[in-house]
Design an enzyme around this catalytic site. Structure first.
Site, mmCIF file in Angstrom:
data_model
loop_
_atom_site.group_PDB
_atom_site.id
_atom_site.type_symbol
_atom_site.label_atom_id
_atom_site.label_comp_id
_atom_site.label_asym_id
_atom_site.label_seq_id
_atom_site.Cartn_x
_atom_site.Cartn_y
_atom_site.Cartn_z
ATOM 1 C CG ASP A 235 28.974 43.548 43.329
ATOM 2 O OD1 ASP A 235 29.262 44.649 43.852
ATOM 3 O OD2 ASP A 235 29.808 42.646 43.129
ATOM 4 C CB CYS B 153 36.162 28.521 33.832
ATOM 5 S SG CYS B 153 36.348 30.235 34.349
ATOM 6 C CE LYS C 253 30.580 40.583 46.317
ATOM 7 N NZ LYS C 253 31.860 41.290 46.078
ATOM 8 N NE ARG D 290 36.318 42.996 51.325
ATOM 9 C CZ ARG D 290 35.691 44.078 51.780
ATOM 10 N NH1 ARG D 290 36.373 45.091 52.259
ATOM 11 N NH2 ARG D 290 34.380 44.145 51.706
ATOM 12 N NE ARG E 117 33.390 46.745 43.495
ATOM 13 C CZ ARG E 117 32.665 45.636 43.368
ATOM 14 N NH1 ARG E 117 32.185 45.032 44.426
ATOM 15 N NH2 ARG E 117 32.445 45.138 42.187
ATOM 16 C CE1 TYR E 118 32.971 46.731 49.146
ATOM 17 C CE2 TYR E 118 33.922 44.885 47.970
ATOM 18 C CZ TYR E 118 32.810 45.583 48.388
ATOM 19 O OH TYR E 118 31.566 45.149 48.049
ATOM 20 N NE ARG F 240 35.628 39.693 37.472
ATOM 21 C CZ ARG F 240 35.840 39.049 38.629
ATOM 22 N NH1 ARG F 240 36.247 37.804 38.664
ATOM 23 N NH2 ARG F 240 35.672 39.700 39.767
ATOM 24 C CB CYS G 284 30.417 34.050 33.475
ATOM 25 S SG CYS G 284 31.901 34.678 34.294
ATOM 26 C CG ASP H 208 26.791 41.328 39.118
ATOM 27 O OD1 ASP H 208 26.304 41.964 40.070
ATOM 28 O OD2 ASP H 208 27.751 40.546 39.243
ATOM 29 C CB CYS I 202 28.958 29.798 34.240
ATOM 30 S SG CYS I 202 29.983 28.758 35.283
HETATM 31 C C1 LIG Z 1 33.043 40.750 46.138
HETATM 32 C C2 LIG Z 1 34.258 41.512 46.031
HETATM 33 C C3 LIG Z 1 35.182 41.539 47.077
HETATM 34 C C4 LIG Z 1 34.999 40.741 48.360
HETATM 35 O O1 LIG Z 1 33.880 41.125 49.064
HETATM 36 P P1 LIG Z 1 33.590 40.445 50.472
HETATM 37 O O2 LIG Z 1 32.270 41.017 50.838
HETATM 38 O O3 LIG Z 1 34.703 40.841 51.377
HETATM 39 O O4 LIG Z 1 33.556 38.966 50.262
HETATM 40 C C5 LIG Z 1 36.300 42.326 46.932
HETATM 41 N N1 LIG Z 1 36.519 43.052 45.820
HETATM 42 C C6 LIG Z 1 35.654 43.035 44.798
HETATM 43 C C7 LIG Z 1 35.957 43.847 43.604
HETATM 44 C C8 LIG Z 1 34.500 42.259 44.861
HETATM 45 O O5 LIG Z 1 33.646 42.233 43.830
HETATM 46 S S1 SF4 Z 2 31.108 31.939 36.861
HETATM 47 FE FE1 SF4 Z 2 32.542 32.721 35.308
HETATM 48 S S2 SF4 Z 2 34.526 32.782 36.334
HETATM 49 FE FE2 SF4 Z 2 33.190 31.463 37.565
HETATM 50 S S3 SF4 Z 2 33.568 29.376 36.806
HETATM 51 FE FE3 SF4 Z 2 31.810 30.161 35.688
HETATM 52 S S4 SF4 Z 2 32.690 31.049 33.823
HETATM 53 FE FE4 SF4 Z 2 34.361 30.804 35.279
#
Ligand SMILES: *Cc1c(COP(=O)(O)O)cnc(C)c1O
Ligand code: SF4
Length: 344
Positions: free
Chosen positions: A308, A103, A315, A94, A90-91, A112, A110, A271, A107
């Protein structure tokens, strides 16, 4: 099998297991866990003091997860930002590398939720190779964030292989691991794991404590072993209704984290993820919490409070209104509410 793997095998994953500890309505909860799997590690279970407490709320399934809340399963459009199945790019500089979908605890909040626990196979080798190849070919990527799922649920040899492959790529400057095992399965942080991890520096770990009750002697020891291996530790907390949405709770958590050498990094606004709406605290509450931290405790105990942005826009930090530009000066507000005029 290592101790942590045995303990993980003993985790609660079905309603018989849950009903042994807590009264539960099997019929309705079975629909929930058919859709969103349950797993509660023995250690995390032991932290529950009573049904409905902050630990319980984070891990015990709730019928409200199935409510039609009008939310999307992937509001951040992670799937659209995936150049290969286990990467999110996305960025520019990174990428997030989804190393597993398992996991130690699933959670309930979560972000995801659509993915975790849904496939038993960890990295299939073709997806793994595709991800490595993408990073190799994309030379602007200087920071790789291992996430999932929880990357530290991979066996040591898999993890070591993954790290070794990443370290071979010259433009990958830093590697980060996002993991909740210091909170949910602290015995996973073995001396052997730490010896292996420290050969891949510069390596950073961001963990995920949400409540002061999660800071125990066991989680403190786990963080100590990581910090002693020279790994800087950060923490990402999610603002959760009826769990930690209170200035005093959050201040206590941030301060306790510093005592175990973990530096608060982010507090995330929830989110807008389908099945998690009942955990959302208002943004106003988040700002109040930030006001309760700034000035009132160590600057190091102050993370960024971030949203986010939907649609994968990244973010965005939210700050209490502490700055206001006027014609010929800046008007500042101190943490005690004093108004200060400052030259431009
Ligand atoms: C949060 C996130 C990052 C890392 O963000 P930082 O602000 O550098 O910690 C990188 N890629 C994605 C898709 C993210 O959600
Ligand atoms: S927040 Fe989601 S990815 Fe993170 S430990 Fe919990 S279930 Fe796993």
């Amino acid at each position: 099998m290592e101790t942590w793997q045995k303990n993980l095998k003993a985790a609660i994953i079905d309603l018989d297991g849950l009903a042994f500890y807590f009264p539960c309505d099997r019929e309705s909860l079975s629909q929930v866990i058919d859709k969103y799997p349950m797993r509660i590690s023995p250690y995390y279970l032991s932290l529950i003091q009573a049904p409905g407490d902050p630990i319980w709320r984070q891990c015990v399934p709730d019928l409200r997860e199935l409510q039609e809340d009008g939310l999307l399963s992937d509001p951040l459009e992670e799937e659209n930002l995936s150049p290969t199945p286990c990467l999110i790019h996305r960025y520019p500089d990174r990428v997030v590398f989804l190393a597993t979908t398992s996991c130690a605890v699933y959670c309930r909040f979560c972000m995801r939720k659509r993915k975790v626990g849904c496939s038993s196979s960890d990295l299939e080798s073709e997806n793994f190779e595709a991800a490595i190849r993408y990073i190799e070919e994309t030379s602007i990527v200087r920071d790789v964030i291992l996430s999932g799922g929880d990357p530290l649920l991979l066996p040591d040899d898999h993890l070591e292989y993954l790290l070794r492959r990443l370290r071979k790529i010259p433009h990958v400057e830093i590697i980060r691991i996002g993991t909740r095992v210091p909170v949910t399965l602290p015995e996973r942080i073995t001396p052997k794991l730490c010896r292996m991890l420290k050969t891949f520096h510069p390596l950073y770990i961001n963990t995920h404590f949400n409540h002061p009750l999660e800071v125990t002697s066991k989680s403190a020891d786990a963080c100590s072993r990581l910090a002693d291996a020279g790994i800087p530790l950060g923490n990402q907390t999610v603002l959760l209704k009826d769990v930690n949405d209170h200035p005093e709770t959050m201040k206590e958590l941030m301060q306790k984290l510093l005592t175990i050498r973990v530096r608060p990094y982010y507090i995330h606004q929830m989110d807008l993820v389908k099945g998690t709406g009942h955990f959302r605290a208002e943004v106003k509450r988040g700002i109040e919490i930030m006001k309760g931290l700034r000035g009132h405790t160590s600057g190091m105990a102050n993370p960024y409070y971030v949203i986010d942005a939907p649609g994968g826009k990244g973010k965005i930090p939210l700050l209490p209104d502490s700055v206001c530009f006027q014609e010929d000066m800046l008007v500042l507000k101190s943490y005690q509410g004093d108004v200060i005029e400052y030259p431009l």
